[in-house]
Design a protein around this motif. Structure first.
Motif, PDB file in Angstrom:
ATOM      1  N   VAL A 193       0.856  -1.188   0.000  1.00  0.00           N
ATOM      2  CA  VAL A 193       0.000   0.000   0.000  1.00  0.00           C
ATOM      3  C   VAL A 193       0.891   1.237   0.000  1.00  0.00           C
ATOM      4  N   PRO A 194       0.798   2.094  -1.015  1.00  0.00           N
ATOM      5  CA  PRO A 194       1.686   3.268  -1.094  1.00  0.00           C
ATOM      6  C   PRO A 194       1.601   4.147   0.148  1.00  0.00           C
ATOM      7  N   ASP A 195       2.769   4.469   0.698  1.00  0.00           N
ATOM      8  CA  ASP A 195       2.928   5.413   1.811  1.00  0.00           C
ATOM      9  C   ASP A 195       2.347   4.936   3.134  1.00  0.00           C
ATOM     10  N   LEU A 196       1.845   3.706   3.206  1.00  0.00           N
ATOM     11  CA  LEU A 196       1.301   3.237   4.478  1.00  0.00           C
ATOM     12  C   LEU A 196       2.387   3.145   5.533  1.00  0.00           C
ATOM     13  N   ASP A 197       3.604   2.853   5.111  1.00  0.00           N
ATOM     14  CA  ASP A 197       4.706   2.765   6.065  1.00  0.00           C
ATOM     15  C   ASP A 197       5.078   4.131   6.641  1.00  0.00           C
ATOM     16  N   ARG A 198       4.615   5.213   5.996  1.00  0.00           N
ATOM     17  CA  ARG A 198       4.833   6.553   6.555  1.00  0.00           C
ATOM     18  C   ARG A 198       3.822   6.837   7.664  1.00  0.00           C
ATOM     19  N   LEU A 199       2.621   6.279   7.522  1.00  0.00           N
ATOM     20  CA  LEU A 199       1.611   6.432   8.566  1.00  0.00           C
ATOM     21  C   LEU A 199       1.874   5.503   9.738  1.00  0.00           C
ATOM     22  N   LEU A 259       5.366  -5.295  12.098  1.00  0.00           N
ATOM     23  CA  LEU A 259       3.993  -5.539  12.540  1.00  0.00           C
ATOM     24  C   LEU A 259       3.330  -6.583  11.653  1.00  0.00           C
ATOM     25  N   VAL A 260       3.459  -6.450  10.350  1.00  0.00           N
ATOM     26  CA  VAL A 260       2.871  -7.422   9.428  1.00  0.00           C
ATOM     27  C   VAL A 260       3.469  -8.794   9.660  1.00  0.00           C
ATOM     28  N   ASP A 261       4.766  -8.854   9.913  1.00  0.00           N
ATOM     29  CA  ASP A 261       5.418 -10.137  10.196  1.00  0.00           C
ATOM     30  C   ASP A 261       4.770 -10.807  11.407  1.00  0.00           C
ATOM     31  N   ARG A 262       4.537 -10.037  12.472  1.00  0.00           N
ATOM     32  CA  ARG A 262       3.942 -10.594  13.694  1.00  0.00           C
ATOM     33  C   ARG A 262       2.498 -11.040  13.454  1.00  0.00           C
TER      34      ARG A 262
END
Length: 208
Positions: A81-87, A94-97
């Protein structure tokens, strides 16, 4: 609902009392659904906000939107998802967990300087279980759980919703009353002292 029950709804597994409500109007956006489900989600938001006496808006002046709901099939989709890692700066771990835990939902809150809810991100992986839940039930459940910073154990044993004769799903009356009390203008937007539950109990008593 007595004081002990109220306290339990905001006491985390760690033993800390942590309460917060929204401190600004909710500006929602929903990703990954068709128009019909979007309408259901909007209806649930409108109903719960009206009950709480809280405002919905099209645009947050600071953030644009502050309540984001994502529907998807696989956690890996969030990595793209574009720019979601900025939010969400810690998105990758987190996704890994969440993948490792085989989770089907997750909720993240952000808070303002006063401790009130500033933003909320809801992630719903539509696995076999969630896909079997009627859209109206899923929408209402997610909205209710996003209106306050509930304890992480608040609804593990009992849903905030209930079935009524005829098969309709509604908000449990005592949970609705608790939300209304929490949004009473005389109540603080956030609290970390368990004595806050006494004030909530008093507001409930006045409403009865």
């Amino acid at each position: 609902m007595d004081v002990d029950e109220i306290t339990a709804h905001f006491t985390r597994a760690s033993g800390d009392y942590a309460f917060a409500r929204w401190g600004r109007a909710i500006a929602p956006v929903v990703f990954g659904v068709d128009d019909a489900t979007l309408s259901v989600m909007k209806g649930a938001l409108e109903a719960v906000c009206q009950m709480a006496g809280h405002e919905l808006t099209e645009m947050d002046p600071e953030l644009g939107v502050n309540f984001m709901v994502f529907f998807f099939r696989d956690w890996d989709e969030l990595r793209h998802v574009p720019d979601l890692d900025r939010l969400i700066p810690d998105l990758a771990p987190l996704v890994d967990r969440l993948e490792e835990a085989d989770a089907n939902q997750y909720r993240i809150f952000r808070f303002d300087e006063a401790g009130a809810i500033r933003a909320c991100f809801v992630f719903l992986r539509m696995d076999e279980h969630l896909s079997a839940v009627p859209a109206e039930t899923l929408a209402l459940s997610q909205v209710v759980q996003s209106m306050l910073l509930w304890s992480d154990t608040a609804f593990t044993d009992r849903s905030p919703l209930a079935l009524v004769p005829g098969g309709a799903t509604v908000l449990r009356p005592e949970i609705g009353a608790l939300i209304r009390a929490a949004y009473d203008p005389v109540m603080p937007a956030s609290a970390s002292d368990p004595s806050h539950a006494l004030r909530l109990s008093a507001r409930l008593g006045m409403a009865q």
